[in-house]
Scaffold this active site. Structure first.
Site, PDB file in Angstrom:
ATOM      1  N   GLY A  11     -14.922   0.974   0.148  1.00  0.00           N
ATOM      2  CA  GLY A  11     -13.516   0.980  -0.260  1.00  0.00           C
ATOM      3  C   GLY A  11     -13.325   1.688  -1.596  1.00  0.00           C
ATOM      4  CB  VAL A  62     -17.994 -10.016   5.047  1.00  0.00           C
ATOM      5  CG1 VAL A  62     -18.564  -9.002   4.090  1.00  0.00           C
ATOM      6  CG2 VAL A  62     -16.489  -9.884   5.168  1.00  0.00           C
ATOM      7  CB  ALA A  83     -10.705  -8.642   0.617  1.00  0.00           C
ATOM      8  CE1 TYR A 192      -5.608  -9.432  -1.167  1.00  0.00           C
ATOM      9  CE2 TYR A 192      -4.058  -9.836  -2.957  1.00  0.00           C
ATOM     10  CZ  TYR A 192      -5.242  -9.284  -2.491  1.00  0.00           C
ATOM     11  OH  TYR A 192      -6.063  -8.605  -3.360  1.00  0.00           O
TER      12      TYR A 192
HETATM   13  N1  LIG Z   1      -6.974  -2.379  -5.726  1.00  0.00           N
HETATM   14  C1  LIG Z   1      -6.360  -3.331  -6.411  1.00  0.00           C
HETATM   15  O1  LIG Z   1      -5.367  -3.090  -7.107  1.00  0.00           O
HETATM   16  C2  LIG Z   1      -6.883  -4.747  -6.395  1.00  0.00           C
HETATM   17  C3  LIG Z   1      -6.229  -5.710  -7.186  1.00  0.00           C
HETATM   18  C4  LIG Z   1      -6.693  -7.033  -7.150  1.00  0.00           C
HETATM   19  C5  LIG Z   1      -7.790  -7.354  -6.381  1.00  0.00           C
HETATM   20  N2  LIG Z   1      -8.399  -6.400  -5.621  1.00  0.00           N
HETATM   21  C6  LIG Z   1      -9.538  -6.810  -4.799  1.00  0.00           C
HETATM   22  O2  LIG Z   1     -10.601  -5.900  -5.012  1.00  0.00           O
HETATM   23  C7  LIG Z   1     -11.353  -5.733  -3.800  1.00  0.00           C
HETATM   24  C8  LIG Z   1     -11.474  -4.260  -3.466  1.00  0.00           C
HETATM   25  O3  LIG Z   1     -10.190  -3.712  -3.288  1.00  0.00           O
HETATM   26  P1  LIG Z   1      -9.967  -2.168  -2.959  1.00  0.00           P
HETATM   27  O4  LIG Z   1      -8.714  -1.764  -3.644  1.00  0.00           O
HETATM   28  O5  LIG Z   1     -11.209  -1.401  -3.185  1.00  0.00           O
HETATM   29  O6  LIG Z   1      -9.620  -2.281  -1.403  1.00  0.00           O
HETATM   30  P2  LIG Z   1     -10.107  -1.334  -0.196  1.00  0.00           P
HETATM   31  O7  LIG Z   1      -9.248  -1.722   0.970  1.00  0.00           O
HETATM   32  O8  LIG Z   1     -10.129   0.093  -0.614  1.00  0.00           O
HETATM   33  O9  LIG Z   1     -11.608  -1.809   0.044  1.00  0.00           O
HETATM   34  C9  LIG Z   1     -11.926  -2.938   0.791  1.00  0.00           C
HETATM   35  C10 LIG Z   1     -13.080  -2.548   1.701  1.00  0.00           C
HETATM   36  O10 LIG Z   1     -13.474  -3.707   2.437  1.00  0.00           O
HETATM   37  C11 LIG Z   1     -13.709  -3.326   3.776  1.00  0.00           C
HETATM   38  N3  LIG Z   1     -13.493  -4.526   4.600  1.00  0.00           N
HETATM   39  C12 LIG Z   1     -12.328  -5.158   4.885  1.00  0.00           C
HETATM   40  N4  LIG Z   1     -12.554  -6.212   5.673  1.00  0.00           N
HETATM   41  C13 LIG Z   1     -13.901  -6.252   5.879  1.00  0.00           C
HETATM   42  C14 LIG Z   1     -14.742  -7.111   6.633  1.00  0.00           C
HETATM   43  N5  LIG Z   1     -14.224  -8.149   7.326  1.00  0.00           N
HETATM   44  N6  LIG Z   1     -16.069  -6.858   6.636  1.00  0.00           N
HETATM   45  C15 LIG Z   1     -16.581  -5.813   5.945  1.00  0.00           C
HETATM   46  N7  LIG Z   1     -15.837  -4.957   5.233  1.00  0.00           N
HETATM   47  C16 LIG Z   1     -14.494  -5.176   5.200  1.00  0.00           C
HETATM   48  C17 LIG Z   1     -12.740  -2.206   4.069  1.00  0.00           C
HETATM   49  O11 LIG Z   1     -13.197  -1.368   5.134  1.00  0.00           O
HETATM   50  C18 LIG Z   1     -12.706  -1.477   2.732  1.00  0.00           C
HETATM   51  O12 LIG Z   1     -13.662  -0.423   2.707  1.00  0.00           O
HETATM   52  C19 LIG Z   1     -10.625  -6.559  -2.749  1.00  0.00           C
HETATM   53  O13 LIG Z   1     -11.290  -7.805  -2.615  1.00  0.00           O
HETATM   54  C20 LIG Z   1      -9.240  -6.768  -3.306  1.00  0.00           C
HETATM   55  O14 LIG Z   1      -8.674  -7.983  -2.855  1.00  0.00           O
HETATM   56  C21 LIG Z   1      -7.976  -5.109  -5.608  1.00  0.00           C
END
Ligand SMILES: NC(=O)c1ccc[n+]([C@@H]2O[C@H](COP(=O)([O-])OP(=O)(O)OC[C@H]3O[C@@H](n4cnc5c(N)ncnc54)[C@H](O)[C@@H]3O)[C@@H](O)[C@H]2O)c1
Ligand SMILES: [Zn+2]
Length: 381
Positions: A11, A62, A83, A192
């Protein structure tokens, strides 16, 4: 040199973290199911990351105990980022969000425990987990009459009347938003957010019981290169960029005066590295820039960075469950893990636009999809 497993490693944040870890000489393994909503037609988006930073890539979910058992073999620490991440979408894909975020975390903890119970017991020694500012619901406020005050969630009726500012819970008076510290009680406003709070609490409790340091990073809005522009559920910076490049006006919900904190992905990666350090105490930490900006000013800053004319669509639209203001107090992370944000918003937006210049603009019609879906479920007005 450490051996680190990153779940969700293909991600946005995971890819940047993988590159930083590999460049400092750590071994990195990625576990990711390449969720189509994030990776779209570029199903093998993970491969460039794996090739660029020379890490092992495992495609897997996961929620799968066997995928986790294989992924955990030999690793010193886990950064759990996998996630489902759409706040609005979580309100109508409830079971799916709970499966990935809650069941996924439960299976990860169970798999760590299975490794610990084995005869030679080599389990990861540290766990870092991505939490979110969304766990707070409304941020902290001050009431001129009552002092520090909690804001009541805004009702559907208030939003429909355009009463954007949440009233004081005690006297109903007008509030001033303040930086929000980790001491604020959690009050998640979406499925969420509930899953993010449960994820961090599950992991912190697990860590205390089994003496594995767990650090939960409550990220505010992360932006930067490789943010998924085609995913209509991701952050407002990506959505503004995509709409500007498609020649579309920027939709401001409410009156655009909502306050947020936008943090560069490089600073979010810096926080992950700090959280992995042995000296960092277990606990939950806000990770943000420490600077606050309204969505209206953000729209202007993004348009300026992209050299596009700013056209706004202001229809007093709103989304049920949105918080009005949430600004970060990052003093705990500064103190306990020497976290220091380094990228200013203007520098971060300049970097983002440099990256965008090398990308094809996303298809126009996808950009309105998330809002149409929210309205179809009665969650937007
Ligand atoms: N980007 C933001 O602004 C932000 C803010 C607060 C929290 N977060 C948290 O940070 C983390 C990363 O966010 P991101 O922006 O990189 O999101 P993203 O969607 O780019 O990355 C999440 C990755 O998880 C993978 N994924 C989803 N469900 C899965 C599963 N069941 N099994 C295996 N892989 C799975 C997806 O394919 C994706 O590559 C997340 O947990 C998110 O909740 C992000
Ligand atoms: Zn009051």
């Amino acid at each position: 040199m450490a051996y680190i497993l990153i779940t969700g490693g293909a991600g946005f944040l995971g890819g940047h973290l993988a590159e930083r870890l590999a460049s400092r000489g750590d071994r990195v393994r990625l576990l990711d199911n390449l969720s189509p909503q994030v990776h779209g037609s570029r199903g093998l988006e993970a491969l460039p990351i794996a090739l660029r930073c020379d890490c092992e890539f495992r495609r897997g979910d996961v929620t799968s105990p066997s995928a986790l058992d294989r992924a955990l073999a030999g690793v010193d620490a886990v950064v759990h980022l996998a996630a489902a991440v759409g706040v609005g979408q979580s309100m109508y894909r409830i079971a799916e969000y709970c499966r990935s975020n809650l069941q996924g975390t439960a299976e990860l903890l169970q798999a760590i425990l299975r490794r610990r119970q084995r005869p030679r017991g080599e389990a990861p020694r540290r766990l870092v987990i991505a939490s979110s500012m969304s766990v707070y619901g409304e941020g902290c406020y001050r009431c001129p009459r009552c002092g520090p005050a909690a804001a009541a969630p805004r009702s559907r009726e208030q939003l429909a009347k355009g009463e954007w500012e949440p009233p004081c819970r005690q006297c109903g008076g007008q509030l001033t938003p303040l930086p929000t510290s980790e001491a604020k009680a959690a009050e998640p406003h979406s499925i969420y957010a509930v899953t993010k709070l449960a994820q961090e609490q599950m992991a912190l409790n697990f860590g205390r019981a089994y003496e594995i340091p767990v650090v939960a990073l409550r990220f505010f809005n992360i932006y930067g290169p490789r943010q998924a522009l085609e995913n209509p559920y991701t952050g407002v910076v990506a959505i503004f960029c995509a709409r500007l490049r498609a020649g579309q006006p920027l939709l401001l919900f409410e009156d655009g005066e909502q306050r947020r904190d936008f943090v560069s992905v490089h600073d979010a990666v810096g926080a992950c590295l700090a959280a992995l350090a042995d000296a960092t105490p277990a606990g939950a930490y806000n990770i943000a820039s420490g600077e606050t900006i309204t969505i209206r000013r953000l729209a202007a800053a993004v348009a300026e960075a992209l050299h596009r004319p700013l056209r706004l669509a202001e229809g007093r639209r709103y989304r049920i469950g949105d918080v009005r203001h949430c600004m970060a107090d990052i003093s705990r992370a500064r103190r306990a893990m020497a976290y220091e944000p380094r990228v200013s918003l203007s520098a971060g937006l300049a970097e983002l636009t440099g990256w965008l210049d090398s990308q094809a603009p996303p298809a126009g019609e996808i950009l309105g999809l998330a809002n149409q879906e929210l309205r179809a479920f009665g969650l937007g007005g």
